[in-house]
Design a protein around this motif. Structure first.
Motif, short mmCIF file in Angstrom:
data_model
loop_
_atom_site.label_atom_id
_atom_site.label_comp_id
_atom_site.label_asym_id
_atom_site.label_seq_id
_atom_site.Cartn_x
_atom_site.Cartn_y
_atom_site.Cartn_z
N HIS A 1 -36.85 -21.17 -8.52
CA HIS A 1 -37.17 -20.36 -7.35
C HIS A 1 -38.63 -20.55 -6.93
O HIS A 1 -38.95 -20.61 -5.74
CB HIS A 1 -36.89 -18.88 -7.63
N LYS B 1 -38.34 -13.38 -0.07
CA LYS B 1 -37.94 -14.31 -1.14
C LYS B 1 -38.26 -13.74 -2.51
O LYS B 1 -37.45 -13.83 -3.45
CB LYS B 1 -38.66 -15.65 -0.96
N LYS B 2 -39.46 -13.15 -2.64
CA LYS B 2 -39.85 -12.56 -3.92
C LYS B 2 -38.93 -11.41 -4.30
O LYS B 2 -38.57 -11.23 -5.49
CB LYS B 2 -41.29 -12.07 -3.86
N LEU C 1 -39.93 -21.82 -3.38
CA LEU C 1 -40.83 -20.97 -2.60
C LEU C 1 -42.11 -21.73 -2.23
O LEU C 1 -42.61 -21.62 -1.11
CB LEU C 1 -41.16 -19.71 -3.40
N LYS D 1 -35.78 -11.09 -3.43
CA LYS D 1 -34.48 -11.64 -3.84
C LYS D 1 -34.54 -12.22 -5.25
O LYS D 1 -33.59 -12.08 -6.04
CB LYS D 1 -34.06 -12.72 -2.84
#
Length: 203
Positions: free
Chosen positions: A129, A101-102, A133, A104
């Motif tokens: 984001h 995720k980080k 997250l 992206k």
């Protein structure tokens, strides 16, 4: 004197019970005691035998349960190790997902910067984001805790059920052995008394 006699009979009965447990029959030496005046003059011989038998069986049951509890503890340790592996796998999945995720988010920020997006827009997207997250991480933490609690509860119930089954099994066995032992003692007593009746008739 009566107390000493009772203790003596109880000790003899215990010895007889141990022999009977091994051989499942009354030996000639056992019958010698049952033919004795001490046995014949006792109004409650079966009570002494039963008390001795029950004491021996209770001790045997407790010893077997202690051994079974140790076995359950070993099984619990093995299950706990499996549970820990499952939790570690879940944590590894969480870390991998977090890293993904980080990555992206970083790529998206670079893309927005290259496209000339304002700093405010970039910060707004980054903030969004970060919220997503955080929600994901909270959910995964909750899943991990729920999984751990479920595994522990299932292990506890399994252990309790196995122990209760063992207790029931031992109690049923003891009841059956007690019944068989009492029948053997009473049968031998009846035989001795019958022989005495025949002997009296012949005199």
């Amino acid at each position: 004197a009566l107390c000493k006699l009772s203790i003596s009979r109880l000790r003899i009965a215990r010895a007889l019970q141990r022999k009977s447990n091994r051989s499942k029959t009354l030996t000639s030496s056992d019958r010698l005691y049952m033919n004795s005046k001490s046995f014949q003059n006792c109004s409650y011989p079966c009570i002494f035998f039963t008390l001795a038998f029950e004491a021996e069986q209770q001790q045997k049951l407790e010893e077997e349960l202690r051994a079974f509890d140790k076995q359950l503890e070993q099984e619990a340790e093995e299950e706990q190790k499996k549970n820990e592996k499952a939790i570690l796998a879940l944590n590894a999945r969480k870390e991998a997902l977090l890293k993904e995720k980080k990555s992206k988010v970083k790529q998206e920020m670079e893309k927005m910067s290259n496209q000339g997006a304002s700093k405010e827009d970039q910060e707004a997207i980054l903030k969004e984001h970060s919220k997503d997250l955080a929600k994901l991480m909270n959910k995964m933490d909750a899943d991990r805790m729920r999984m751990q609690s479920s595994l522990e509860e299932r292990l506890k119930k399994k252990r309790e059920a196995k122990r209760q089954n063992k207790v029931d099994e031992l109690k049923n066995r003891n009841e059956e052995e007690k019944r068989e032992f009492e029948e053997k003692v009473q049968s031998e007593r009846d035989r001795v008394q019958a022989e005495e009746v025949i002997a009296l008739k012949e005199t």
